[in-house]
Design an enzyme around this catalytic site. Structure first.
Site, PDB file in Angstrom:
ATOM      1  N   GLY A  13       0.816  -1.355  -0.081  1.00 35.49           N
ATOM      2  CA  GLY A  13       0.074   0.158   0.245  1.00 35.49           C
ATOM      3  C   GLY A  13       0.790   1.422   0.004  1.00 35.49           C
ATOM      4  N   GLY A  17      -1.144   7.625   0.982  1.00 40.06           N
ATOM      5  CA  GLY A  17      -1.423   7.699   2.386  1.00 40.06           C
ATOM      6  C   GLY A  17      -0.321   7.229   3.228  1.00 40.06           C
ATOM      7  CE1 TYR A 156     -10.683  -0.756   7.362  1.00 34.98           C
ATOM      8  CE2 TYR A 156     -11.356   0.333   9.324  1.00 34.98           C
ATOM      9  CZ  TYR A 156     -10.304   0.232   8.504  1.00 34.98           C
ATOM     10  OH  TYR A 156      -9.166   0.645   8.564  1.00 34.98           O
TER      11      TYR A 156
HETATM   12  P1  NDP Z   1      -5.181   4.683   1.182  1.00 38.18           P
HETATM   13  O1  NDP Z   1      -6.288   4.683   0.817  1.00 38.18           O
HETATM   14  O2  NDP Z   1      -4.504   6.367   1.135  1.00 38.18           O
HETATM   15  O3  NDP Z   1      -3.995   4.020   0.961  1.00 38.18           O
HETATM   16  C1  NDP Z   1      -4.268   2.379   1.011  1.00 38.18           C
HETATM   17  C2  NDP Z   1      -3.147   1.996   0.271  1.00 38.18           C
HETATM   18  O4  NDP Z   1      -3.309   0.304   0.138  1.00 38.18           O
HETATM   19  C3  NDP Z   1      -2.854   2.321  -1.124  1.00 38.18           C
HETATM   20  O5  NDP Z   1      -1.563   2.345  -1.339  1.00 38.18           O
HETATM   21  C4  NDP Z   1      -3.713   1.242  -1.801  1.00 38.18           C
HETATM   22  O6  NDP Z   1      -2.788   1.237  -3.207  1.00 38.18           O
HETATM   23  C5  NDP Z   1      -3.233  -0.082  -1.082  1.00 38.18           C
HETATM   24  N1  NDP Z   1      -4.141  -1.047  -1.314  1.00 38.18           N
HETATM   25  C6  NDP Z   1      -5.317  -1.279  -1.194  1.00 38.18           C
HETATM   26  N2  NDP Z   1      -5.817  -2.406  -1.778  1.00 38.18           N
HETATM   27  C7  NDP Z   1      -4.696  -3.119  -2.337  1.00 38.18           C
HETATM   28  C8  NDP Z   1      -4.557  -4.486  -2.844  1.00 38.18           C
HETATM   29  N3  NDP Z   1      -5.563  -5.246  -3.175  1.00 38.18           N
HETATM   30  N4  NDP Z   1      -3.145  -4.727  -2.960  1.00 38.18           N
HETATM   31  C9  NDP Z   1      -2.217  -3.922  -2.935  1.00 38.18           C
HETATM   32  N5  NDP Z   1      -2.283  -2.537  -2.375  1.00 38.18           N
HETATM   33  C10 NDP Z   1      -3.640  -2.244  -1.906  1.00 38.18           C
HETATM   34  O7  NDP Z   1      -5.674   4.788   2.933  1.00 38.18           O
HETATM   35  P2  NDP Z   1      -4.506   4.789   4.134  1.00 38.18           P
HETATM   36  O8  NDP Z   1      -3.078   5.075   3.961  1.00 38.18           O
HETATM   37  O9  NDP Z   1      -5.176   5.405   5.164  1.00 38.18           O
HETATM   38  O10 NDP Z   1      -4.631   3.055   4.622  1.00 38.18           O
HETATM   39  C11 NDP Z   1      -3.439   2.641   5.038  1.00 38.18           C
HETATM   40  C12 NDP Z   1      -3.814   1.426   6.039  1.00 38.18           C
HETATM   41  O11 NDP Z   1      -4.048   2.066   7.324  1.00 38.18           O
HETATM   42  C13 NDP Z   1      -5.050   0.504   5.875  1.00 38.18           C
HETATM   43  O12 NDP Z   1      -4.942  -0.515   6.172  1.00 38.18           O
HETATM   44  C14 NDP Z   1      -6.120   1.106   6.760  1.00 38.18           C
HETATM   45  O13 NDP Z   1      -6.906   0.338   7.070  1.00 38.18           O
HETATM   46  C15 NDP Z   1      -5.043   1.473   7.919  1.00 38.18           C
HETATM   47  N6  NDP Z   1      -5.738   2.590   8.640  1.00 38.18           N
HETATM   48  C16 NDP Z   1      -6.136   4.027   8.048  1.00 38.18           C
HETATM   49  C17 NDP Z   1      -6.789   4.822   8.997  1.00 38.18           C
HETATM   50  C18 NDP Z   1      -7.164   6.170   8.535  1.00 38.18           C
HETATM   51  O14 NDP Z   1      -8.050   6.777   9.229  1.00 38.18           O
HETATM   52  N7  NDP Z   1      -6.829   6.633   7.088  1.00 38.18           N
HETATM   53  C19 NDP Z   1      -6.788   4.706  10.408  1.00 38.18           C
HETATM   54  C20 NDP Z   1      -6.233   3.351  10.807  1.00 38.18           C
HETATM   55  C21 NDP Z   1      -5.835   2.447  10.043  1.00 38.18           C
HETATM   56  P3  NDP Z   1      -3.561   0.849  -4.821  1.00 38.18           P
HETATM   57  O15 NDP Z   1      -4.821   1.356  -4.657  1.00 38.18           O
HETATM   58  O16 NDP Z   1      -2.516   1.600  -5.760  1.00 38.18           O
HETATM   59  O17 NDP Z   1      -3.538  -0.710  -4.655  1.00 38.18           O
HETATM   60  C1  8X3 Z   2      -9.729   4.028  10.007  1.00 37.93           C
HETATM   61  C2  8X3 Z   2     -10.030   4.602  11.093  1.00 37.93           C
HETATM   62  O1  8X3 Z   2     -12.061   5.362  12.325  1.00 37.93           O
HETATM   63  O2  8X3 Z   2     -12.413   5.220   9.921  1.00 37.93           O
HETATM   64  O3  8X3 Z   2      -9.123   2.674  10.499  1.00 37.93           O
HETATM   65  O4  8X3 Z   2     -12.537   3.266  10.918  1.00 37.93           O
HETATM   66  S1  8X3 Z   2     -11.916   4.595  11.231  1.00 37.93           S
END
Ligand code: NDP
Ligand code: 8X3
Length: 256
Positions: A13, A17, A156
């Site tokens: 990922g 982000g 989720y």
């Molecule tokens: P983004 O959407 O900005 O980034 C998500 C990343 O995951 C992208 O790079 C995307 O790349 C990649 N990704 C998604 N699906 C796939 C797949 N099937 N194969 C390979 N890569 C994949 O979100 P965040 O940076 O916020 O999320 C990153 C992690 O942090 C996640 O696990 C999320 O659950 C977790 N998280 C986020 C929070 C928030 O508030 N944002 C809070 C807590 C946890 P691409 O689409 O190019 O494949």
């Molecule tokens: C991402 C944070 O609160 O949107 O895991 O689920 S929340």
């Protein structure tokens, strides 16, 4: 403090982000980066920006849900890249905010396949090498959602609770080896996350962070970096971090 200079760090990922921010932090510290995501053009842009040479940056454009692609990509990795020292299992997403009894099978499958199965595939492929080399660290991105469920979060939140339990189980199974496991569990971080959840409804996505100061991806990357750079006898098992304006999955200080 442990140096990550020349360590091979695999980040899933990395095209957006938190994963992208982790790539920047580890690049700055001299690590060699193996970057995974589906959007190759975004990985290319990041690679250009980081301006690392081919010996210190390698892109793996793939879908972590597709087990045979993941296996093939790893079996074809150049030998210089096969000994991963640090695995950041970050790829993940949410889809929708529907009541469970009104939810979409497709959304559920996408979240379960990415957040749980994708993380498991990478872990299963990479951790045996860490064990046999006697070094390694796995950082899994969990969430406050894995600690407290919120209405509409159902599946989720279940996937993130699964990540928390998988991290705990992995640590138990690795006891007796030097391999470390950390779960980094953030609250609200402003990324593409909500835009993905609401399928491009940017107005709705913006409202998630409205009136408060969310975490930035760099805030979370700092914590990931902190975990892996502790002395080798220290394992940070779990970090729960939230914006100062958040005190739980449903508790926010929003200014109107
Ligand atoms: P983004 O959407 O900005 O980034 C998500 C990343 O995951 C992208 O790079 C995307 O790349 C990649 N990704 C998604 N699906 C796939 C797949 N099937 N194969 C390979 N890569 C994949 O979100 P965040 O940076 O916020 O999320 C990153 C992690 O942090 C996640 O696990 C999320 O659950 C977790 N998280 C986020 C929070 C928030 O508030 N944002 C809070 C807590 C946890 P691409 O689409 O190019 O494949
Ligand atoms: C991402 C944070 O609160 O949107 O895991 O689920 S929340």
């Amino acid at each position: 403090m442990v140096s990550v200079q020349d360590q091979i760090v695999l980040i899933t990922g990395a095209s957006s982000g938190i994963g992208e921010a982790c790539a920047r932090v580890f690049a700055q510290a001299g690590a060699k980066l193996l970057l995974v995501a589906r959007r190759q053009e975004r990985l290319n842009q990041l690679a250009d920006e980081l301006s690392k040479d081919a010996s210190s940056l390698h892109l793996l454009p793939l879908d972590v849900c597709d087990r045979s692609s993941v296996e093939l990509a790893f079996s074809n990795l150049p030998s210089a890249w096969s000994s991963v020292d640090i695995l950041v299992n970050n790829a993940g997403l949410s889809r929708g905010l529907n009541k469970l009894h009104e939810g979409s099978f497709q959304d559920w499958e996408e979240m379960i396949d990415t957040n749980i199965k994708g993380l498991l595939y990478l872990t299963r492929l990479i951790v045996p090498g860490m064990v046999s080399r006697g070094r390694g660290h796995i950082v899994n991105l969990g969430s406050t959602a894995g600690h407290q469920t919120y209405p509409g979060g159902n599946v989720y939140c279940a996937t993130k609770a699964a990540v928390r339990v998988i991290s705990e189980g992995l640590k138990q199974d690795l006891l007796g080896t030097p391999v470390r496991v950390s779960s980094v569990d953030p609250g609200l971080v402003e990324t593409e996350f909500s835009n993905v959840r609401f399928r491009g409804d940017t107005e709705r996505a913006k409202k998630v962070y409205q009136g408060l100061t969310p975490l930035t991806p760099a805030d979370v990357a700092d914590v990931v970096f902190f975990c892996v750079t502790r002395p080798l006898h220290v394992n940070i098992s779990e970090v729960l971090l939230m914006p100062t304006d958040q005190a739980g999955s449903m508790l926010f200080n929003r200014q109107a």
